[in-house]
Scaffold this motif. Structure first.
Motif, PDB file in Angstrom:
ATOM      1  N   UNK A 151       0.841  -1.185   0.000  1.00 40.18           N
ATOM      2  CA  UNK A 151       0.000   0.000   0.000  1.00 40.18           C
ATOM      3  C   UNK A 151       0.881   1.241   0.000  1.00 40.18           C
ATOM      4  N   UNK A 197      -2.492   6.535   0.376  1.00 42.53           N
ATOM      5  CA  UNK A 197      -3.889   6.141   0.542  1.00 42.53           C
ATOM      6  C   UNK A 197      -4.489   7.112   1.539  1.00 42.53           C
ATOM      7  N   UNK A 252      -5.129   9.090   6.691  1.00 42.37           N
ATOM      8  CA  UNK A 252      -4.794   7.918   5.890  1.00 42.37           C
ATOM      9  C   UNK A 252      -3.314   7.623   5.947  1.00 42.37           C
ATOM     10  N   UNK A 253      -2.775   7.134   4.852  1.00 41.47           N
ATOM     11  CA  UNK A 253      -1.364   6.758   4.811  1.00 41.47           C
ATOM     12  C   UNK A 253      -0.635   7.585   3.764  1.00 41.47           C
ATOM     13  N   UNK A 273       0.098   5.141   8.611  1.00 45.37           N
ATOM     14  CA  UNK A 273      -1.318   5.477   8.754  1.00 45.37           C
ATOM     15  C   UNK A 273      -1.489   6.461   9.898  1.00 45.37           C
ATOM     16  N   UNK A 318       0.471   5.634  13.390  1.00 42.52           N
ATOM     17  CA  UNK A 318       0.783   4.312  13.932  1.00 42.52           C
ATOM     18  C   UNK A 318       2.239   3.984  13.624  1.00 42.52           C
ATOM     19  N   UNK A 363       3.263  -3.966   8.580  1.00 44.92           N
ATOM     20  CA  UNK A 363       3.625  -5.297   8.119  1.00 44.92           C
ATOM     21  C   UNK A 363       4.243  -5.197   6.724  1.00 44.92           C
ATOM     22  N   UNK A 364       4.558  -6.341   6.111  1.00 43.01           N
ATOM     23  CA  UNK A 364       5.310  -6.286   4.856  1.00 43.01           C
ATOM     24  C   UNK A 364       4.484  -5.777   3.679  1.00 43.01           C
ATOM     25  N   UNK A 365       3.167  -5.642   3.869  1.00 43.07           N
ATOM     26  CA  UNK A 365       2.321  -5.071   2.830  1.00 43.07           C
ATOM     27  C   UNK A 365       2.091  -3.583   3.054  1.00 43.07           C
ATOM     28  N   UNK A 408       0.679  -2.472   5.475  1.00 42.05           N
ATOM     29  CA  UNK A 408      -0.517  -2.329   6.280  1.00 42.05           C
ATOM     30  C   UNK A 408      -0.085  -1.967   7.691  1.00 42.05           C
ATOM     31  N   UNK A 409      -0.878  -1.157   8.354  1.00 39.87           N
ATOM     32  CA  UNK A 409      -0.529  -0.741   9.708  1.00 39.87           C
ATOM     33  C   UNK A 409      -0.531  -1.943  10.639  1.00 39.87           C
ATOM     34  N   UNK A 410       0.443  -2.009  11.555  1.00 43.27           N
ATOM     35  CA  UNK A 410       0.530  -3.089  12.505  1.00 43.27           C
ATOM     36  C   UNK A 410       0.837  -2.465  13.843  1.00 43.27           C
ATOM     37  N   UNK A 411      -0.170  -2.396  14.688  1.00 41.78           N
ATOM     38  CA  UNK A 411       0.009  -1.724  15.967  1.00 41.78           C
ATOM     39  C   UNK A 411      -0.123  -2.713  17.088  1.00 41.78           C
ATOM     40  N   UNK A 412       0.969  -2.961  17.801  1.00 43.99           N
ATOM     41  CA  UNK A 412       0.944  -3.817  18.972  1.00 43.99           C
ATOM     42  C   UNK A 412       1.297  -2.969  20.171  1.00 43.99           C
TER      43      UNK A 412
END
Lengths: 427, 427, 427
Positions: A78, A81, A97-98, A132, A153, A157-159, A161-165
């Motif tokens: 992505x 966006x 957005x991103x 994002x 955020x 991840x490798x796409x 895409x947002x990855x929030x831990x």
């Protein structure tokens, strides 16, 4: 009359297709140290970027952009966006957005217009890039100043895409100023200052970078993507890397300088990353860190000169480098009496440096890298270019065994020569 | 003249770019039961949907749509991908390809127009959604009635590609009726009845659902996608799930009700799933089932009220909810004498319930879930909206050990509070 | 006036959206040998291709194409992705990027126009297809001759991204000639000659093919994609395959013949692959090869006849089959006095043969396959078609244990019957 009325009603939303692709080839020459540090790197050819998207307007004051990349490792990735509202009181333009977060001149400027095939070693290690979030940007009425800020955020991840831990979050701010703007933009000086703060997911980060080259294959490494993609070969290995380190947060301060005088351009950025580390016992995944502040510096400086009567334009609302439009695009004259053109030609040189070793008790030992790059750009039309880059990279990867003094790296010094070429088209 | 003639010849095929994206953020609050049942769920932000596609006409009576999603877990995910012939004798409109099969009002209606961020708990557990098949749909001349039916492949991989093993197939039928249609569509009552039959691949199915929330990360679970995506983090875990059960087939009967009266809307659907189970010994993959019929019910009811003078439109040819067009889109007036608007504002509440426990000897014990949702929608323009949802979810997941009486679930009752927000744009 | 001037300036670059999709269904009938060789193959339905892209012009003499596929296993798969300069002195048209390399009539011709659902058994085993490279193509002024050549990267990952290890590279050349061209292209004879050379990555290759069918699922095999895609089911298994063999390089020589006489068409290609093998000890990954030359032949011949007054057109600049445009597209007449049409109808038969067994000491034993295909094509409009294919495949897969005489295959002869149907749309 009714037709006109209806056509006016149907004016929005608009949608324009846009895209870009780059076909790269790269050849590697490694000395003994480089082979020992990174393994043999195969020369190769690959699609560096392949992007398609749509952008347009929802209303007169609402814009959107949606773009995806099919060429990178975590495909699809992505890209931009976002939706933004312009002419908002106080904030100017508000975006959700991103998108590329406001930090660093060479990051905010499109890769389509940058001087070299890849951004400097600072880019991957110290800048936020696309995330994002929510932010705003604006400029002064005289267009001599821009300012932008956002919160976002922290993880991806490798796409892309947002990855929030554990609620990892970050923020970035940037301000730019033009002390000089003459000759309708053929002479100018750009100054910029930025700040990037991040509390990464699970308080873990890995600061690292490639040697300003993406093409080249090392099957034994997860390479460019940073994450294994099943069944896919990966690109050039990271040349310096802290490994996963346990931290509270980090703050990067960055300065920007760009001086353009007709055919000449001089560009430089310097960053310092203040990493607040935590105590952490050694295990298989994390580098051992002690509590403290690791101060990691980096810089690059580059000089460009157009052989043809061309120059490097500037976007005063974005505070960014703009598209090079050759005075005479390339044209063949097959018997016709047109005037042949040879496009715009530019030569350039860059020095860049990144030090991921903290000379204190924090135990952060990511190594250091110095790159010397020569470049030749052939802008055949405003939308196509051919690029030739030669990179001489000198690096000490920071993979010293845990427990050795952090300021002594017992790995081999690596010398790597890389020759690369690229064909780029965008529309 | 020739030019005109040629332009007319080139009239077909047509192609229009279309797309949509949603940026979501979600915050989770779990009690002890919820943490014990589902593990800790991290709050987070993510791209919920990111779709681009093309649609158009091949001839005056042949339409197509081709859309792909880049935001969901199995990226890219194939969305609408069909060609249809209109004005066909007897059948009306005949469609081949992949699209949302005719079952359930909230499924047939676009997610762009639905009241809440996510469809109800019935959606994932009991409705077919998009599959590859052949079907038809039509309406009566007075537009008061629609009917549709189709047969399709039962299985799908994580990219929404058809996956047919042992010839799994399914069918769906739907009929809708408008007993009332007044005030140019500001007042109406919609009734619908649907049936969905499926013989799943290898006679195995897993009925399950999320708690009407997709954002939220549980690294230990495969989450939303239902299948591990290498190197990618996954979303909210399924809150109720039968596990893989061995069955002959299942039949779902569903009723639809929607009453709109200017600012007010009341919507409800009820479904019962008749699952014909087979004998199957316990093993690591399958839940143990005995021969019989498991009768699993579910329902939702929701009430909406527009604070502004707006209403919920209806598409009489699709039997579906249509796009909300605010009377006054949002506009700032920076010194200009335009009339400022604040868009359309709507408040809404939903109750939903799903019971996946069969109180008989079939041994189907998927658990049950009850959700209470409050929502606030801000339709800033016809193509953009901001949504705020609060979900209070009470659930008993059905993970009782095999061998315990099926109607007694010895898991903990889970209370989960979820606050979510979304920015949506489509064009 | 200013508006016109500006519109003229904005003439380039242009961008046109284009795409295609195919929905397939397939039914398999296997004898005992087929089940024993390939395992049970499930009948199924799937999206065979789903492509979207953009193409246009950068200048009057610079074209580009960018297309991606979302339906195939390694999704997304990069399709055409190139930029070309036309009217170049000497070379004619010079292309950089990824496209179908110039070799074989049925490969260079678009899948949208080919007679059968799948290309012949020669296609996957012996032709280069799309690769990243540099090449040129041109034609004589009388359009009776075309010629093309290119060099390109030899390897590809499952996303059709270039994968070059140890500098694998390849080249292809093609020349075509029209000895007859009458009746405005309703009668013609096409002759072609091609050569394809490859030094594959790491000197390893695997020559193999499917039985001219892609739909059909064998969970135990990696199937069509040739590489496992995590969590995804795969298609029809390869029916013949040499396995990974260790080679220096290979050279394929191919001949092309196409004769069209109004409703009739007769098409045939023959190829011989000269594989220079290397000594290699048996291990788990490689088939054992000895030094030598394995000579592997293959051929197909097909006959087509239009039941309606239609014919198969030809593109004289590409040396390829062109789009079938029915004289009367299909149209229903619902009470209107239009003239109904039934599209174009074509029946066809094909014989194809591939032998991957080298009857010498090289130990290459890939098996052999003979396919008999009957086809019925219904071109409803120029942009839509329905296809029905019946394939009877007789194969001896080459999986003899290492050490047995290479010319004796001790596997079972497999008889497989496949019935397939397809709906295709492109724009």
């Amino acid at each position: 009359k009714d037709f006109v009325a209806k056509a006016n009603t149907k004016k929005y939303p608009t949608a324009v297709l846009y895209g870009v692709f780059q076909a790269d080839a790269g050849w590697f020459d490694q000395d003994q140290g480089s082979r020992s540090d990174y393994g043999p790197i195969s020369s190769g050819a690959d699609i560096r970027r392949f992007r398609l998207g749509a952008k347009g307007q929802i209303t007169e004051h609402t814009n959107y952009a949606m773009q995806v990349d099919f060429g990178f490792f975590g495909r699809p990735t992505i890209q931009d966006l976002y939706v933004e509202q312009t002419d908002v009181p106080i904030f100017g333009n508000v975006r959700v957005g991103q998108w590329k977060q406001p930090f660093s001149l060479e990051v905010v400027s499109s890769f389509r217009y940058t001087t070299f095939m890849e951004r400097s070693v600072l880019f991957q290690a110290f800048t936020p890039f696309r995330h994002l979030g929510v932010g705003f940007y604006d400029w002064t009425d005289d267009l001599n100043m821009t300012y932008a800020a956002s919160v976002f955020a922290a993880g991806q991840d490798q796409y892309a895409g947002s990855m929030s831990l554990s609620g990892g979050y970050a923020s970035a701010e940037r301000i730019t100023y033009l002390p000089m703007w003459e000759c309708d933009g053929h002479e100018y000086v750009h100054l910029g200052l930025g700040h990037y703060f991040s509390t990464p997911n699970n308080h873990v980060t890995n600061l690292r970078t490639l040697p300003e080259a993406f093409i080249g294959t090392n099957p034994a490494s997860t390479g460019t993507s940073g994450q294994g993609v099943s069944g896919s070969q990966n690109g050039t290995p990271f040349f310096v890397s802290t490994g996963n380190i346990y931290i509270d947060c980090f703050n990067v301060i960055g300065t920007e300088f760009l001086w353009v005088n007709h055919r000449w351009s001089l560009q430089s950025e310097t960053m310092v990353n203040f990493v607040s580390t935590r105590d952490h016992a050694a295990d298989a995944v994390f580098s051992q860190t002690n509590q403290g502040t690791a101060i990691l510096p980096g810089t690059y400086a580059q000089l460009g000169y157009f052989l043809t009567d061309d120059y490097r334009p500037y976007d005063r609302k974005a505070g960014a480098i703009d598209r090079i439009i050759p005075k005479h695009s390339m044209a063949f004259c097959n018997g016709n009496c047109c005037s042949p053109g040879w496009g715009a030609w530019e030569v350039a040189a860059r020095f860049s440096y990144l030090d991921l070793n903290a000379n204190n008790a924090t135990n952060v030992r990511g190594g250091n890298i110095t790159d010397y790059t020569l470049g030749l750009n052939w802008y055949t039309t405003p939308y196509t270019k051919l690029v030739f880059n030669y990179v001489h990279s000198v690096s000490d990867p920071g993979t010293a065994p845990i427990g050795t003094p952090p300021y002594i790296l017992n790995t081999n010094r690596a010398n790597t020569n890389i020759f690369m070429t690229r064909m780029q088209v965008d529309f």
